[in-house]
Design an enzyme around this catalytic site. Structure first.
Site, PDB file in Angstrom:
ATOM      1  N   CYS B  37       0.862  -0.999  -0.081  1.00 41.08           N
ATOM      2  CA  CYS B  37      -0.064   0.196   0.036  1.00 41.08           C
ATOM      3  C   CYS B  37       0.703   1.187   0.237  1.00 41.08           C
ATOM      4  O   CYS B  37       0.195   2.302  -0.128  1.00 41.08           O
ATOM      5  CB  CYS B  37      -0.846  -0.001   1.325  1.00 41.08           C
ATOM      6  SG  CYS B  37      -2.044  -1.469   1.242  1.00 41.08           S
ATOM      7  N   ASP B  39       2.693   2.148   2.360  1.00 35.03           N
ATOM      8  CA  ASP B  39       2.985   2.857   3.669  1.00 35.03           C
ATOM      9  C   ASP B  39       3.165   1.789   4.640  1.00 35.03           C
ATOM     10  O   ASP B  39       2.374   0.834   4.770  1.00 35.03           O
ATOM     11  CB  ASP B  39       2.035   4.105   4.103  1.00 35.03           C
ATOM     12  CG  ASP B  39       0.747   3.684   3.561  1.00 35.03           C
ATOM     13  OD1 ASP B  39       0.362   2.235   3.701  1.00 35.03           O
ATOM     14  OD2 ASP B  39      -0.279   4.501   3.147  1.00 35.03           O
ATOM     15  N   CYS B  64       4.957   8.326   2.323  1.00 35.05           N
ATOM     16  CA  CYS B  64       5.149   9.857   1.750  1.00 35.05           C
ATOM     17  C   CYS B  64       5.534  10.657   2.818  1.00 35.05           C
ATOM     18  O   CYS B  64       5.730  10.498   4.185  1.00 35.05           O
ATOM     19  CB  CYS B  64       3.879  10.189   1.186  1.00 35.05           C
ATOM     20  SG  CYS B  64       2.648  10.688   2.247  1.00 35.05           S
ATOM     21  N   CYS B 107      -2.797   9.266   5.635  1.00 35.91           N
ATOM     22  CA  CYS B 107      -1.428   9.133   6.303  1.00 35.91           C
ATOM     23  C   CYS B 107      -1.670   9.417   7.802  1.00 35.91           C
ATOM     24  O   CYS B 107      -0.885   8.750   8.813  1.00 35.91           O
ATOM     25  CB  CYS B 107      -0.774  10.213   5.855  1.00 35.91           C
ATOM     26  SG  CYS B 107      -0.839  10.301   3.864  1.00 35.91           S
TER      27      CYS B 107
HETATM   28  S1  FES Z   1       1.419   7.021   2.949  1.00 40.48           S
HETATM   29 FE1  FES Z   1       0.508   7.235   0.809  1.00 40.48          FE
HETATM   30  S2  FES Z   1      -0.120   9.312   0.776  1.00 40.48           S
HETATM   31 FE2  FES Z   1       0.788   9.006   2.428  1.00 40.48          FE
END
Ligand code: FES
Ligand SMILES: Cc1ncc(COP(=O)(O)O)c(C=O)c1O
Lengths: 404, 142
Positions: B37, B39, B64, B107
């Protein structure tokens, strides 16, 4: 002096070459006529300019100028070619063959046609991004009216075996179309040599202005026709109505002329810089290049930095503009379908960065990009729980992750 | 879309990056998200056995810039709170603190999940019943 930020995203668009802009300017103010006005010098002047540009464009791709239809860009050209052929040749067949790694302008056009009863086969690619010719040949049937395969891929830059593919299409009586948006002006593209019947391309990927493109439509051996998708005044031999974007077309023509003269030198210089970038970045452990490295555009590389997420990485590569196949950069939360089509795990897709060099890229900029990217990858790996697990020898694929 | 100053601050100078001893009875570990995914967040707390106050918090995040900043903020907020107080931290507090745009709300959700998951790990280790939480939490095989 190095000027920041640095643009290394030339597969998304390119700056307009100053020589192109200069050629365009008079056509906004002095020579503003409508190229379709047949009865006064304003119209004649515009028409002359369009004719001249049409020839400059035709020369670059080895076509006759009457085979160039102006559009608003490659998206429109793809739509016109595919929908136009599907309608025009409906009595001949109802099947289209394309690739899973095509641009959305082709894929979504095909999806739209499927809703209208057209059958579409999406041929998968191999792990290097190239299509297996046997698999492609197996997909083509007597009912196939069109085979549409992109010349060069926008994300990974791989160049398909176009000559062989067009031969397969023609052997079964189908037309061959190629979306050559990323290739024209970067590598030699000749419609005769490659057996191309229809070809979409656009000015803004080759140092021309945005909002102007072309569809090449073969006039003989065979004579190809497409049903117009825009009704109106019957411009462009009835295939695309609408007042021509004269300044844009003039710029497109000039961009093609420059490309014709400079393409080979640009390609040699840029592939050297690209190779330098790649070699230096591959010194980072757990780093891989996506797609075939021999058969590809000279200015493009797509690299996955494992255990680092692409959008996070781009944020760390401050002042270096690139793009990523990471889902975090898209609205859908799905990583790049192109990278998935190569069989890359979602995880590697999330970790990918595309670098696209361009005509004005300097060695100094590449050195800066190498340094910045290396630093950012190392920093983010320090922050990455996955990198830590990797160093400890934990097999990440064995962990039971909960999925959202 | 430009990043807010606070995201940039936490991204460039993340607070409390690191690891705590997972096997210690005073440490709770939350590992949430999934590599597929894009993250993965690991958040750890070290809890005072007497007072139940969180003495230290550490994180590592693959994701991110907003995910990294969200976890950094979370660790800052955790320190000095009791584990019960820590449960009141909601993802919307993080959204507000970092001015996260709507596409980046998940997030912050991940950060909230990580907090709850770390607290639960601690609770279970210390014979307390786990609190209810969303199911988007990784089951660590380690
Ligand atoms: S971890 Fe994917 S948009 Fe923030
Ligand atoms: C392969 C390919 N086809 C089509 C397009 C769309 O081109 P345009 O922006 O001119 O519509 C692009 C550009 O993103 C592309 O890379």
């Amino acid at each position: 002096m190095l000027k920041l930020p640095i643009f290394l995203d030339h597969n998304s668009t390119t700056p307009t070459d100053p020589r192109v802009l200069e050629a365009m300017l008079p056509y906004f103010t002095q020579h503003f006529g409508n190229a379709a006005s047949r009865n006064h010098p304003f119209g004649w002047r515009a028409e002359e300019a369009v004719d001249y540009a049409r020839e400059q464009i035709a020369v670059l791709v080895g076509a006759d100028e009457r085979e160039i239809i102006f559009t608003s860009g490659a998206t429109e050209s793809d739509n016109l070619a595919i929908k136009g052929v599907a309608e025009m040749y409906a009595r001949k067949g109802n099947h289209i063959v394309t690739l899973t790694t095509e641009h959305k302008a082709v894929l979504d056009t095909c999806r739209a046609l499927e809703k209208r009863g057209i059958k579409v086969t999406y041929v998968p690619v191999e792990s290097d991004g190239l299509v297996d010719l046997q698999k492609l040949a197996d997909a083509v049937t007597d009912k196939t009216i069109l085979v549409s395969v992109m010349f060069a891929n926008n994300e990974i830059g791989v160049i398909q075996p176009i000559k062989e593919i067009s031969a397969i299409a023609h052997a079964k009586g189908a037309l061959f179309m190629t979306d050559a948006t990323q290739a024209v002006g970067k590598v030699p593209v000749d419609v005769e040599e490659y057996g191309i019947d229809l070809m979409a391309f656009t000015a803004h990927k080759m140092y021309g202005p945005k909002g102007v493109g072309a569809l090449y439509v073969r006039r003989k051996n065979p004579r190809v026709k497409v049903t117009a998708q825009m009704d109106g005044g019957g411009h462009e031999r009835g295939m695309r109505s609408g007042t021509l974007n004269v300044p844009g077309i003039v710029g497109f023509g000039k961009a093609c002329e420059i490309a014709k003269n400079e393409m080979v030198d640009d390609a040699i210089r840029l592939s050297r810089l690209r190779d330098k970038l790649e070699t230096e970045l591959l010194k980072l452990p757990e780093t891989v290049v996506n797609g075939n490295r021999e058969r590809r555009l000279p200015h493009t590389t797509n690299i996955s930095f494992k255990f680092v997420e692409g959008e996070g990485l781009m944020m760390g590569m401050k002042d270096v503009a690139v793009s990523s196949g990471s889902a975090c950069t898209s609205a859908s939360l799905e990583p790049s379908y192109v990278l998935k089509a190569l069989g890359l795990s979602d995880e590697l897709g999330h970790s990918s960065i595309r670098f696209g060099l361009g005509r004005f890229t300097t060695e100094e900029e590449i050195d800066y990009a190498i340094e910045t990217t290396t630093r950012a990858v190392n920093q983010l790996r320090e922050l990455s729980p996955l990198w830590e697990m990797h160093l400890e020898g934990v097999d990440i694929s064995k962990i039971e992750w909960a999925h959202h | 879309m430009a990043y807010s100053q606070k995201i940039i601050d936490h991204y460039t100078q993340p607070r409390n990056v690191g690891v705590l001893d997972k096997s210690s009875p005073n440490v709770g570990t939350g590992l949430v998200g999934a590599p597929e995914c894009g993250d993965v967040m690991r958040l750890q707390i070290e809890v005072d056995a007497e007072t139940k106050i969180i003495r230290d918090a550490k994180f590592k995040t693959f994701g991110c810039g907003s995910a990294i900043a969200s976890s950094s903020v979370a660790t800052e907020w955790l320190k000095g709170r009791t584990i019960d107080e820590a449960l009141t931290i909601s993802n919307m507090d993080i959204v507000e603190e970092l001015s996260l745009p709507p596409v980046k709300i998940h997030c912050s959700v991940l950060a909230e999940d990580a907090i709850k998951s770390a607290i639960n790990d601690y609770r279970v280790k210390n014979g307390l019943p786990p609190i209810e939480q969303a199911e988007s939490v990784a089951v660590s095989a380690r």
